[in-house]
Design a protein around this motif. Structure first.
Motif, PDB file in Angstrom:
ATOM      1  N   GLY A 124       0.971   9.799  -6.172  1.00  0.00           N
ATOM      2  CA  GLY A 124       1.560  10.577  -5.814  1.00  0.00           C
ATOM      3  C   GLY A 124       2.217  10.760  -6.941  1.00  0.00           C
ATOM      4  N   GLN A 125       3.707  10.567  -7.155  1.00  0.00           N
ATOM      5  CA  GLN A 125       4.249  10.433  -8.461  1.00  0.00           C
ATOM      6  C   GLN A 125       3.802  11.154  -9.269  1.00  0.00           C
ATOM      7  OE1 GLN A 125       7.052   7.558  -8.000  1.00  0.00           O
ATOM      8  NE2 GLN A 125       9.149   8.743  -6.936  1.00  0.00           N
ATOM      9  N   LEU A 126       2.587   9.238  -9.735  1.00  0.00           N
ATOM     10  CA  LEU A 126       1.901   9.969 -11.828  1.00  0.00           C
ATOM     11  C   LEU A 126       1.193  11.437 -11.171  1.00  0.00           C
ATOM     12  CD1 LEU A 126       0.201   6.299 -11.775  1.00  0.00           C
ATOM     13  CD2 LEU A 126       1.844   7.569 -13.013  1.00  0.00           C
ATOM     14  N   GLU A 127       0.622  12.142  -9.858  1.00  0.00           N
ATOM     15  CA  GLU A 127      -0.444  13.369 -10.144  1.00  0.00           C
ATOM     16  C   GLU A 127       0.660  14.069 -10.902  1.00  0.00           C
ATOM     17  OE1 GLU A 127      -1.246  14.063  -6.393  1.00  0.00           O
ATOM     18  OE2 GLU A 127      -3.086  11.900  -6.623  1.00  0.00           O
ATOM     19  N   ASN A 170       0.273  -0.969  -0.268  1.00  0.00           N
ATOM     20  CA  ASN A 170      -0.341  -0.331  -0.290  1.00  0.00           C
ATOM     21  C   ASN A 170       0.752   0.900   0.360  1.00  0.00           C
ATOM     22  OD1 ASN A 170      -2.269  -1.370   0.363  1.00  0.00           O
ATOM     23  ND2 ASN A 170      -2.622  -1.347   2.205  1.00  0.00           N
ATOM     24  N   LEU A 171       2.226   0.834   0.578  1.00  0.00           N
ATOM     25  CA  LEU A 171       3.022   2.640   1.046  1.00  0.00           C
ATOM     26  C   LEU A 171       3.270   2.591  -0.609  1.00  0.00           C
ATOM     27  CD1 LEU A 171       3.786   4.360   2.712  1.00  0.00           C
ATOM     28  CD2 LEU A 171       6.256   2.714   2.943  1.00  0.00           C
ATOM     29  N   GLN A 172       3.985   1.839  -1.218  1.00  0.00           N
ATOM     30  CA  GLN A 172       4.409   1.968  -2.695  1.00  0.00           C
ATOM     31  C   GLN A 172       3.289   2.310  -3.458  1.00  0.00           C
ATOM     32  OE1 GLN A 172       5.751  -2.527  -2.810  1.00  0.00           O
ATOM     33  NE2 GLN A 172       8.532  -1.212  -2.565  1.00  0.00           N
ATOM     34  N   ALA A 173       2.448   1.702  -3.696  1.00  0.00           N
ATOM     35  CA  ALA A 173       0.703   2.302  -4.220  1.00  0.00           C
ATOM     36  C   ALA A 173       0.825   3.966  -4.212  1.00  0.00           C
ATOM     37  CB  ALA A 173       0.062   1.305  -4.216  1.00  0.00           C
ATOM     38  N   ALA A 174       0.598   4.345  -3.037  1.00  0.00           N
ATOM     39  CA  ALA A 174       1.123   5.593  -2.315  1.00  0.00           C
ATOM     40  C   ALA A 174       1.647   6.198  -3.393  1.00  0.00           C
ATOM     41  CB  ALA A 174       0.247   6.026  -0.933  1.00  0.00           C
TER      42      ALA A 174
END
Length: 141
Positions: free
Chosen positions: A10-13, A2-6
């Protein structure tokens, strides 16, 4: 996780902003190094993609010293570089498994020996890039 997904979300934004900055860095390096016969630069685009310059890799011409020599000289003037990826067939894990014995991968070995990445972080500005280029050109003359 979940941490990596978050982190990824954030980077994709801000991916478009990052790509725009990387392309600006790549264009500046390309403009400043264009026509230098001792360097092969990354291509801007091919028939199916445009380079985003995630990294800016250069390959030294055959008559030049190995990349390690140039990288050491740049390090002495506080310019960090990174070597190209170590050839897959030379990885110790494959050697231990006898998977890559007697394999000749001349191109990947040459790229590893002659190639390296110039600084390309998102915080680079024109002044820092000019410093990298000036020092690189002094070394390869």
């Amino acid at each position: 996780t979940n941490l990596q997904a978050a982190l990824g979300i954030g980077q994709l934004e801000r991916i478009n902003t990052s790509i725009k900055k990387k392309r600006k860095i790549g264009k500046l390096y390309s403009d400043l190094l264009d026509g230098k016969s001792k360097l092969q630069l990354p291509i801007k685009q091919n028939e199916f993609a445009e380079n985003i310059y995630w990294v800016f890799g250069v390959v030294l011409s055959p008559e030049m010293q190995d990349a390690k020599f140039i990288m050491d000289k740049l390090r002495k003037v506080e310019i960090g570089t990174r070597p190209f990826f170590y050839p897959m067939h030379k990885q110790p894990v494959f050697d231990g498994m006898n998977l890559a014995r007697n394999i000749n991968c001349e191109i990947s070995e040459n790229l590893y020996k002659k190639g390296f990445y110039l600084p390309s972080g998102l915080t680079l500005n024109e002044e820092k890039i000019a410093k990298v280029v000036d020092n690189l050109l002094k070394i390869i003359r």
